[in-house]
Design a protein around this motif. Structure first.
Motif, PDB file in Angstrom:
ATOM      1  N   ASP A  47     -25.451 -40.358 -32.191  1.00  0.00           N
ATOM      2  CA  ASP A  47     -25.129 -41.551 -31.411  1.00  0.00           C
ATOM      3  C   ASP A  47     -25.519 -42.832 -32.141  1.00  0.00           C
ATOM      4  O   ASP A  47     -24.798 -43.841 -32.079  1.00  0.00           O
ATOM      5  N   GLN A  48     -26.647 -42.803 -32.833  1.00  0.00           N
ATOM      6  CA  GLN A  48     -27.054 -43.984 -33.602  1.00  0.00           C
ATOM      7  C   GLN A  48     -26.028 -44.305 -34.683  1.00  0.00           C
ATOM      8  O   GLN A  48     -25.738 -45.471 -34.956  1.00  0.00           O
ATOM      9  N   LEU A  49     -25.462 -43.276 -35.291  1.00  0.00           N
ATOM     10  CA  LEU A  49     -24.488 -43.483 -36.370  1.00  0.00           C
ATOM     11  C   LEU A  49     -23.210 -44.145 -35.878  1.00  0.00           C
ATOM     12  O   LEU A  49     -22.552 -44.877 -36.621  1.00  0.00           O
ATOM     13  N   ILE A  50     -22.836 -43.882 -34.626  1.00  0.00           N
ATOM     14  CA  ILE A  50     -21.573 -44.420 -34.103  1.00  0.00           C
ATOM     15  C   ILE A  50     -21.810 -45.532 -33.086  1.00  0.00           C
ATOM     16  O   ILE A  50     -20.953 -45.841 -32.256  1.00  0.00           O
ATOM     17  N   ASN A  51     -23.011 -46.118 -33.161  1.00  0.00           N
ATOM     18  CA  ASN A  51     -23.350 -47.308 -32.361  1.00  0.00           C
ATOM     19  C   ASN A  51     -23.364 -47.068 -30.856  1.00  0.00           C
ATOM     20  O   ASN A  51     -22.995 -47.944 -30.068  1.00  0.00           O
ATOM     21  N   ILE A  52     -23.775 -45.874 -30.457  1.00  0.00           N
ATOM     22  CA  ILE A  52     -23.989 -45.584 -29.044  1.00  0.00           C
ATOM     23  C   ILE A  52     -25.496 -45.534 -28.808  1.00  0.00           C
ATOM     24  O   ILE A  52     -26.206 -44.818 -29.517  1.00  0.00           O
ATOM     25  N   PRO A  53     -26.010 -46.287 -27.842  1.00  0.00           N
ATOM     26  CA  PRO A  53     -27.456 -46.246 -27.577  1.00  0.00           C
ATOM     27  C   PRO A  53     -27.897 -44.826 -27.221  1.00  0.00           C
ATOM     28  O   PRO A  53     -27.350 -44.215 -26.301  1.00  0.00           O
ATOM     29  N   ALA A  54     -28.848 -44.306 -27.965  1.00  0.00           N
ATOM     30  CA  ALA A  54     -29.330 -42.943 -27.709  1.00  0.00           C
ATOM     31  C   ALA A  54     -30.184 -42.926 -26.447  1.00  0.00           C
ATOM     32  O   ALA A  54     -31.023 -43.804 -26.239  1.00  0.00           O
ATOM     33  N   LYS A  55     -29.953 -41.920 -25.598  1.00  0.00           N
ATOM     34  CA  LYS A  55     -30.708 -41.790 -24.350  1.00  0.00           C
ATOM     35  C   LYS A  55     -31.708 -40.638 -24.409  1.00  0.00           C
ATOM     36  O   LYS A  55     -32.824 -40.755 -23.927  1.00  0.00           O
ATOM     37  N   ASP A  56     -31.273 -39.530 -24.978  1.00  0.00           N
ATOM     38  CA  ASP A  56     -32.132 -38.347 -25.041  1.00  0.00           C
ATOM     39  C   ASP A  56     -32.589 -38.116 -26.476  1.00  0.00           C
ATOM     40  O   ASP A  56     -31.771 -38.085 -27.400  1.00  0.00           O
ATOM     41  N   PHE A  57     -33.884 -37.952 -26.645  1.00  0.00           N
ATOM     42  CA  PHE A  57     -34.452 -37.723 -27.968  1.00  0.00           C
ATOM     43  C   PHE A  57     -35.076 -36.334 -28.003  1.00  0.00           C
ATOM     44  O   PHE A  57     -36.077 -36.081 -27.327  1.00  0.00           O
ATOM     45  N   ASP A  58     -34.456 -35.436 -28.763  1.00  0.00           N
ATOM     46  CA  ASP A  58     -34.959 -34.070 -28.897  1.00  0.00           C
ATOM     47  C   ASP A  58     -35.623 -33.900 -30.257  1.00  0.00           C
ATOM     48  O   ASP A  58     -35.188 -34.488 -31.257  1.00  0.00           O
ATOM     49  N   VAL A  59     -36.651 -33.071 -30.281  1.00  0.00           N
ATOM     50  CA  VAL A  59     -37.396 -32.816 -31.513  1.00  0.00           C
ATOM     51  C   VAL A  59     -37.279 -31.338 -31.867  1.00  0.00           C
ATOM     52  O   VAL A  59     -37.375 -30.471 -30.991  1.00  0.00           O
ATOM     53  N   ALA A  60     -37.049 -31.050 -33.153  1.00  0.00           N
ATOM     54  CA  ALA A  60     -37.050 -29.674 -33.658  1.00  0.00           C
ATOM     55  C   ALA A  60     -38.179 -29.552 -34.672  1.00  0.00           C
ATOM     56  O   ALA A  60     -38.418 -30.472 -35.465  1.00  0.00           O
ATOM     57  N   THR A  61     -38.853 -28.407 -34.659  1.00  0.00           N
ATOM     58  CA  THR A  61     -40.042 -28.263 -35.487  1.00  0.00           C
ATOM     59  C   THR A  61     -40.231 -26.825 -35.971  1.00  0.00           C
ATOM     60  O   THR A  61     -39.661 -25.885 -35.401  1.00  0.00           O
ATOM     61  N   SER A  62     -41.045 -26.678 -37.006  1.00  0.00           N
ATOM     62  CA  SER A  62     -41.399 -25.341 -37.499  1.00  0.00           C
ATOM     63  C   SER A  62     -42.528 -24.732 -36.674  1.00  0.00           C
ATOM     64  O   SER A  62     -42.821 -23.544 -36.794  1.00  0.00           O
ATOM     65  N   ALA A  63     -43.171 -25.524 -35.823  1.00  0.00           N
ATOM     66  CA  ALA A  63     -44.263 -25.016 -34.982  1.00  0.00           C
ATOM     67  C   ALA A  63     -43.711 -24.133 -33.870  1.00  0.00           C
ATOM     68  O   ALA A  63     -42.649 -24.415 -33.309  1.00  0.00           O
ATOM     69  N   THR A  64     -44.421 -23.072 -33.543  1.00  0.00           N
ATOM     70  CA  THR A  64     -44.006 -22.195 -32.442  1.00  0.00           C
ATOM     71  C   THR A  64     -44.352 -22.862 -31.111  1.00  0.00           C
ATOM     72  O   THR A  64     -45.173 -23.796 -31.065  1.00  0.00           O
ATOM     73  N   PRO A  65     -43.749 -22.409 -30.013  1.00  0.00           N
ATOM     74  CA  PRO A  65     -44.069 -22.995 -28.704  1.00  0.00           C
ATOM     75  C   PRO A  65     -45.567 -22.973 -28.397  1.00  0.00           C
ATOM     76  O   PRO A  65     -46.106 -23.938 -27.843  1.00  0.00           O
ATOM     77  N   GLU A  66     -46.227 -21.890 -28.757  1.00  0.00           N
ATOM     78  CA  GLU A  66     -47.657 -21.784 -28.492  1.00  0.00           C
ATOM     79  C   GLU A  66     -48.452 -22.799 -29.317  1.00  0.00           C
ATOM     80  O   GLU A  66     -49.426 -23.396 -28.824  1.00  0.00           O
ATOM     81  N   GLN A  67     -48.029 -23.026 -30.562  1.00  0.00           N
ATOM     82  CA  GLN A  67     -48.701 -24.016 -31.405  1.00  0.00           C
ATOM     83  C   GLN A  67     -48.471 -25.431 -30.877  1.00  0.00           C
ATOM     84  O   GLN A  67     -49.376 -26.268 -30.888  1.00  0.00           O
ATOM     85  N   ILE A  68     -47.248 -25.693 -30.415  1.00  0.00           N
ATOM     86  CA  ILE A  68     -46.926 -27.007 -29.844  1.00  0.00           C
ATOM     87  C   ILE A  68     -47.787 -27.258 -28.612  1.00  0.00           C
ATOM     88  O   ILE A  68     -48.345 -28.346 -28.421  1.00  0.00           O
ATOM     89  N   ARG A  69     -47.895 -26.226 -27.788  1.00  0.00           N
ATOM     90  CA  ARG A  69     -48.671 -26.341 -26.545  1.00  0.00           C
ATOM     91  C   ARG A  69     -50.131 -26.681 -26.835  1.00  0.00           C
ATOM     92  O   ARG A  69     -50.759 -27.450 -26.087  1.00  0.00           O
ATOM     93  N   LYS A  70     -50.698 -26.136 -27.904  1.00  0.00           N
ATOM     94  CA  LYS A  70     -52.092 -26.408 -28.250  1.00  0.00           C
ATOM     95  C   LYS A  70     -52.283 -27.845 -28.736  1.00  0.00           C
ATOM     96  O   LYS A  70     -53.330 -28.456 -28.524  1.00  0.00           O
ATOM     97  N   ILE A  71     -51.264 -28.395 -29.388  1.00  0.00           N
ATOM     98  CA  ILE A  71     -51.365 -29.752 -29.938  1.00  0.00           C
ATOM     99  C   ILE A  71     -51.277 -30.805 -28.837  1.00  0.00           C
ATOM    100  O   ILE A  71     -51.982 -31.816 -28.869  1.00  0.00           O
ATOM    101  N   PHE A  72     -50.415 -30.551 -27.842  1.00  0.00           N
ATOM    102  CA  PHE A  72     -50.181 -31.543 -26.785  1.00  0.00           C
ATOM    103  C   PHE A  72     -50.689 -31.011 -25.446  1.00  0.00           C
ATOM    104  O   PHE A  72     -50.152 -30.044 -24.901  1.00  0.00           O
ATOM    105  N   LYS A  73     -51.708 -31.648 -24.928  1.00  0.00           N
ATOM    106  CA  LYS A  73     -52.281 -31.204 -23.658  1.00  0.00           C
ATOM    107  C   LYS A  73     -51.289 -31.374 -22.514  1.00  0.00           C
ATOM    108  O   LYS A  73     -51.190 -30.520 -21.635  1.00  0.00           O
ATOM    109  N   ALA A  74     -50.586 -32.508 -22.516  1.00  0.00           N
ATOM    110  CA  ALA A  74     -49.606 -32.772 -21.450  1.00  0.00           C
ATOM    111  C   ALA A  74     -48.272 -32.139 -21.833  1.00  0.00           C
ATOM    112  O   ALA A  74     -47.310 -32.816 -22.214  1.00  0.00           O
TER     113      ALA A  74
END
Length: 421
Positions: A47-74
């Motif tokens: 969306d940024q490339l075609i000048n549309i304001p981005a609404k949803d921001f998704d993140v992809a990572t090499s961390a597993t769900p359990e590792q992500i959960r340990k990093i972020f309390k909330a």
């Protein structure tokens, strides 16, 4: 950290100059600080490339769900078939997914299926390259690191975004066999972004569209909402009909230029207008309008809606739709109330209009009445009567009811002349 080759490219200035969501960037920083790869992925980059304001921001990572959960309390892990993590900050939620492995045979033994072969668990983690291969279209396979300013573009997604073209990753014939919902997604992205659909994808839609019948009705209802509740309902309806896909989402479609088709178009346009005006929309109302022509077709006897056929067939019409899309039970009562009120809006006997006006579904029923009048090309006075009745004082209301009683015949016919065939 992994070090993919030949797929990192120089980010366009639009990505370098644009500011992304601060919370999403903070999540990426924390993941990288803990030794993991992390990127913004998919639609927010496109969306940024075609000048549309981005609404949803998704993140992809090499961390597993359990590792992500340990990093972020909330945060909390969601999903069974595909595990994801929702990370919270106040009312804001960012979805963080782990790179998933390819569907190669070496990973098949780790995928849990039921007796019919339906995938119950597919939580096999992989690399950014493998994760990229699992995505549907090139424009959705862009990974951008806003901290280190790196762009991973394995399939020329930037180029296809600039060309405004929907292109499949891999052979669409095979990809649509893997997941038939991709045919619906291709149409939805084309209308949402005003992109053209690549010829290979068009061929695959025509060839493999029938596979949508194997998709669960719950997932199809989810797609119904994405397709019709976000401001492009009319265009999606017409495009899906062109590709012969509409029959997998809507149980009854009116013939071109018929009353039923006109009502469906009016309802779709009304839904789009409400979205653009920032008003609320609900699939319950849209389904009530879309399915109304079939209900009265079944219920009409000698130029009038027969109540003996009308009420029993409500459930039949909804069951037909339920086979296609898993309409939540809460919408059943909502839809049936709107339908039932159509008869009460027309009869206006004794002091019934006062009760109708207080009904929690009155406004929705009134809106459907106006759409029916418009689609039937009717000169019916009912719409004007109810428009005035809502806003006048009690004395005027009583006088209106009295005049209606004096001027109307004893006929108990229901329905508008232009909708009864």
């Amino acid at each position: 950290m992994s070090n993919p080759n030949n797929s990192f490219v120089s980010p366009p200035k639009k990505l370098l100059q644009n500011k992304f969501d601060k919370f999403a960037e903070e999540i990426i920083k924390q993941l990288q600080k803990n030794g993991h790869d992390a990127y913004l992925v998919g639609g927010c980059i496109r969306d940024q490339l075609i000048n549309i304001p981005a609404k949803d921001f998704d993140v992809a990572t090499s961390a597993t769900p359990e590792q992500i959960r340990k990093i972020f309390k909330a945060s909390r892990i969601i999903g069974k078939r595909f595990k994801l993590v929702h990370v919270y900050k106040g009312s804001q939620v960012i979805e963080v997914s782990t790179f998933r492995a390819s569907g190669a045979k070496s990973n098949q033994e780790k995928i849990v299926k039921d007796q019919l072969g339906k995938i119950l668990r597919d939580n096999v983690w992989g690399t950014i390259e493998e994760d990229c291969e699992r995505r549907d279209f090139t424009i959705n396979s862009l990974y951008f690191d806003p901290i280190q300013k790196k762009l991973f573009d394995r399939h020329q997604g930037v180029n296809d975004s600039y060309k405004r073209k929907i292109v499949s990753i891999g052979d669409p014939m095979l990809r649509f066999e893997e997941d038939p919902v991709r045919s619906l997604r291709a149409v939805r992205f084309a209308t949402k972004l005003n992109f053209k659909i690549d010829k290979q994808i068009k061929d695959a839609i025509y060839e493999k569209g029938y596979l949508l019948s194997s998709i669960s009705n719950a997932r199809r209802f989810d797609e119904f909402n994405k397709i019709f509740m976000h401001g492009k309902a009319q265009h999606n309806f017409e495009k899906l009909e062109t590709f012969d896909l509409l029959k997998h989402l809507v149980s009854h479609v009116g013939q071109s230029n018929s009353y039923g088709y006109r009502l469906q178009m009016s309802a779709l346009i009304n839904t789009d207008n409400r979205v653009h005006e920032g008003k609320s929309v609900t699939p319950g109302f849209l389904l009530a309008a879309i399915l109304w022509p079939k209900l009265i077709e079944i219920a009409t006897v000698e130029d009038s809606i027969s109540t003996r056929r009308f009420f029993p067939n409500m459930d039949k019409i909804l069951r037909d739709q339920q086979i296609l899309t898993a309409v939540p039970r809460r919408f059943y009562t909502y839809i049936k109330d709107i339908w039932s009120l159509q008869l009460r809006l027309q009869s206006r006997i004794k002091n019934q209009p006062f009760k109708v006006l207080q009904h929690p579904r009155f406004r929705a029923a009134y809106d459907l009445l106006l759409l029916r009048i418009e689609a039937s090309n009717s000169e019916s006075e009912i719409g004007d009567w109810w428009t005035k009745f809502q806003s006048c004082n009690r004395q005027t209301k009583l006088e209106m009811i009295k005049r209606h009683r004096e001027n109307s015949s004893n006929s108990k016919k229901f329905g508008l002349s232009g909708e009864l065939g």
